[in-house]
Design an enzyme around this catalytic site. Sequence first.
Site, PDB file in Angstrom:
ATOM      1  N   HIS A 118       0.813  -1.112   0.011  1.00  0.00           N
ATOM      2  CA  HIS A 118       0.077  -0.264   0.031  1.00  0.00           C
ATOM      3  C   HIS A 118       1.073   1.189  -0.178  1.00  0.00           C
ATOM      4  O   HIS A 118       1.929   1.148   0.094  1.00  0.00           O
ATOM      5  CB  HIS A 118      -0.714  -0.328   1.298  1.00  0.00           C
ATOM      6  CG  HIS A 118      -1.972  -1.222   1.554  1.00  0.00           C
ATOM      7  ND1 HIS A 118      -3.160  -1.788   0.264  1.00  0.00           N
ATOM      8  CD2 HIS A 118      -1.740  -2.600   1.502  1.00  0.00           C
ATOM      9  CE1 HIS A 118      -2.900  -2.863   0.408  1.00  0.00           C
ATOM     10  NE2 HIS A 118      -2.493  -3.283   1.252  1.00  0.00           N
TER      11      HIS A 118
ATOM     12  N   GLU B 248       1.591 -12.404   4.670  1.00  0.00           N
ATOM     13  CA  GLU B 248       0.153 -11.417   5.933  1.00  0.00           C
ATOM     14  C   GLU B 248       0.622 -11.444   6.845  1.00  0.00           C
ATOM     15  O   GLU B 248       0.648 -12.180   7.837  1.00  0.00           O
ATOM     16  CB  GLU B 248      -1.091 -12.108   5.854  1.00  0.00           C
ATOM     17  CG  GLU B 248      -1.524 -12.224   4.129  1.00  0.00           C
ATOM     18  CD  GLU B 248      -1.995 -10.095   3.709  1.00  0.00           C
ATOM     19  OE1 GLU B 248      -2.054  -9.439   4.679  1.00  0.00           O
ATOM     20  OE2 GLU B 248      -2.885 -10.217   2.686  1.00  0.00           O
TER      21      GLU B 248
ATOM     22  N   GLU C  89      -2.570  -0.179   7.682  1.00  0.00           N
ATOM     23  CA  GLU C  89      -1.744  -0.675   7.097  1.00  0.00           C
ATOM     24  C   GLU C  89      -0.242  -0.993   6.714  1.00  0.00           C
ATOM     25  O   GLU C  89       1.024  -1.089   6.205  1.00  0.00           O
ATOM     26  CB  GLU C  89      -2.092  -1.616   5.962  1.00  0.00           C
ATOM     27  CG  GLU C  89      -2.182  -3.065   5.295  1.00  0.00           C
ATOM     28  CD  GLU C  89      -2.312  -3.972   4.524  1.00  0.00           C
ATOM     29  OE1 GLU C  89      -3.091  -3.321   4.473  1.00  0.00           O
ATOM     30  OE2 GLU C  89      -1.985  -4.614   3.628  1.00  0.00           O
TER      31      GLU C  89
HETATM   32 ZN    ZN Z   1      -2.289  -4.961   2.192  1.00  0.00          ZN
END
Ligand code: ZN
Length: 179
Positions: free
Chosen positions: A9, A133, A23
């Site tokens: 991101h 993740e 995030e």
């Molecule tokens: Zn992500």
Amino acid sequence: MKIFINAGHGGNDPGACGNGLRESDVALSIGKLTEKYLKAVGYDVKLFQYDGLQTICDVANDWCADLFVSIHCNAGGGTGTETYYFQGSANGETLAAYVQKQIVKSLPVVNRGVKHANFYVLKYTDMPAVLVETAFIDNFLDAKLLRDRQDDFARAIARGISDFYAFPKPDVIDFPTRH
Ligand SMILES: [Zn+2]
């Protein structure tokens, strides 16, 4: 060895948010630490964060990275760590397994395992690629780890990459492939 670290991101895209964290911030922070540890042991590292997936792939491909690692936080109500590779990429799967193993060994996270997915950055990068993740930003305990244990995530990711080169599958040595 050229290791491309993509902090997920960024720019106009904060990614998932939760428990006072964004995030994009967490990914960049873990990415910077991962870069530091990989450079310390002699890897050539490029850290890149951008809110355009094709650009991320282009930069990694143009740089001729040997490995691609994208760092993210999960969201959606679960808990734990999972690492993705592009289906059919033996090297990607191996790298994902080493990174996942190191993270679950060094942090009190649920091991959600190694999975394959057609994520854009896994599909359109030319080198073995994984997407980590790290933990769920919208889970209270996971978010605490994402806030307080970024250094441990980074060390684990760096060790996973080192493990990949220390204990490769034979095809990594003899038959390097695009995925
Ligand atoms: Zn992500």
